[in-house]
Scaffold this motif. Structure first.
Motif, PDB file in Angstrom:
ATOM      1  N   TRP A  35       0.948  -1.287   0.039  1.00  0.00           N
ATOM      2  CA  TRP A  35       0.209   0.122  -0.156  1.00  0.00           C
ATOM      3  C   TRP A  35       0.793   1.171  -0.135  1.00  0.00           C
ATOM      4  CZ3 TRP A  35      -1.706   2.568   5.117  1.00  0.00           C
ATOM      5  CH2 TRP A  35      -2.348   3.351   4.871  1.00  0.00           C
ATOM      6  N   ILE A  83      -6.295  -3.525   5.882  1.00  0.00           N
ATOM      7  CA  ILE A  83      -5.176  -4.086   4.982  1.00  0.00           C
ATOM      8  C   ILE A  83      -4.549  -5.442   5.566  1.00  0.00           C
ATOM      9  CG2 ILE A  83      -2.912  -3.896   3.829  1.00  0.00           C
ATOM     10  CD1 ILE A  83      -3.834  -0.879   3.587  1.00  0.00           C
ATOM     11  N   SER A 100      -5.771   7.440   1.886  1.00  0.00           N
ATOM     12  CA  SER A 100      -4.831   7.250   0.830  1.00  0.00           C
ATOM     13  C   SER A 100      -4.866   8.381  -0.294  1.00  0.00           C
ATOM     14  CB  SER A 100      -5.333   5.902   0.084  1.00  0.00           C
ATOM     15  OG  SER A 100      -5.292   4.608   0.827  1.00  0.00           O
TER      16      SER A 100
END
Length: 206
Positions: A35, A83, A100
């Motif tokens: 990520w 995640i 994000s």
């Protein structure tokens, strides 16, 4: 004052990954690193690419109800929890996308976490709305319909209210309306941010 969300990109240290590894295991810390790599790679891309890639990255995770996944009726996972466990519900997809995109330079003022009714499913749902300008029809990032569409093309959604890290709004239309004082969603939000801070910075007594 710098947003606590915006600060995250500077503090993913070895100690942070060690905490993730100790709680969730090696695979989880590797997935969080993927990520972080994606966020780094997207920094110089245009807004459409950022929206598309972040939406796609998180939509591949499994949808699992909070009662099954967290043994709680309602639980808002941090991006790291989402995640690391590889699953979550609509709030978790939305929160992870929100964090994000802020790290990719999008202003918090352009993003709203939006509670809606999913009319076809006849149930509450959460999506992320992106506003190019304050008066724009927002684009909707969703885990049910994975295409990023303008809100006026999402007739299957009926807005209830929206919020971001700065406040809560009643939704008279998709993403617009008067600002409210509220404890419910903002309390869930504050609890989630507090858990994220513990992973990022460790317990205060450490």
């Amino acid at each position: 004052m710098t947003s606590p969300i915006a600060q995250q990109k500077t503090v993913f240290t070895e100690q942070v990954y060690a905490r993730i590894n100790s709680i969730y295991g090696t695979e989880a810390s590797e997935n969080v690193a993927k990520w972080r790599q994606l966020v780094t790679e997207l920094q110089s891309e245009d807004i459409d690419e950022k929206l598309y890639e972040i939406n796609r990255f998180f939509n591949r995770f499994d949808f699992v109800d909070d009662l099954v996944h967290w043994q709680q009726k309602d639980y808002w996972a941090t991006p790291i929890e989402f995640i690391s466990t590889g699953a979550g519900d609509c709030e978790d997809y939305t929160i992870a996308k929100y964090f994000s995109l802020i790290e990719l330079g999008i202003s918090e003022d352009q993003l709203r976490l939006m509670y809606v009714t999913a009319l076809e499913l006849r149930q509450p749902h959460m999506v992320l709305a992106y506003y190019e300008t304050p008066t724009s029809v927002p684009l909707v990032l969703d885990n049910i319909n994975r295409r990023i569409l303008p809100a006026n093309k999402r007739r299957d959604l009926s807005p209830i209210y929206s919020f971001n890290g700065n406040g809560l709004w009643a939704a008279k239309a998709m993403g617009t309306g008067r600002k409210l004082r509220g404890s419910g969603p903002m309390k869930m939000w504050d609890d989630m941010v507090e858990r994220l801070d513990r992973v990022m910075y460790g317990d205060k007594e450490e």
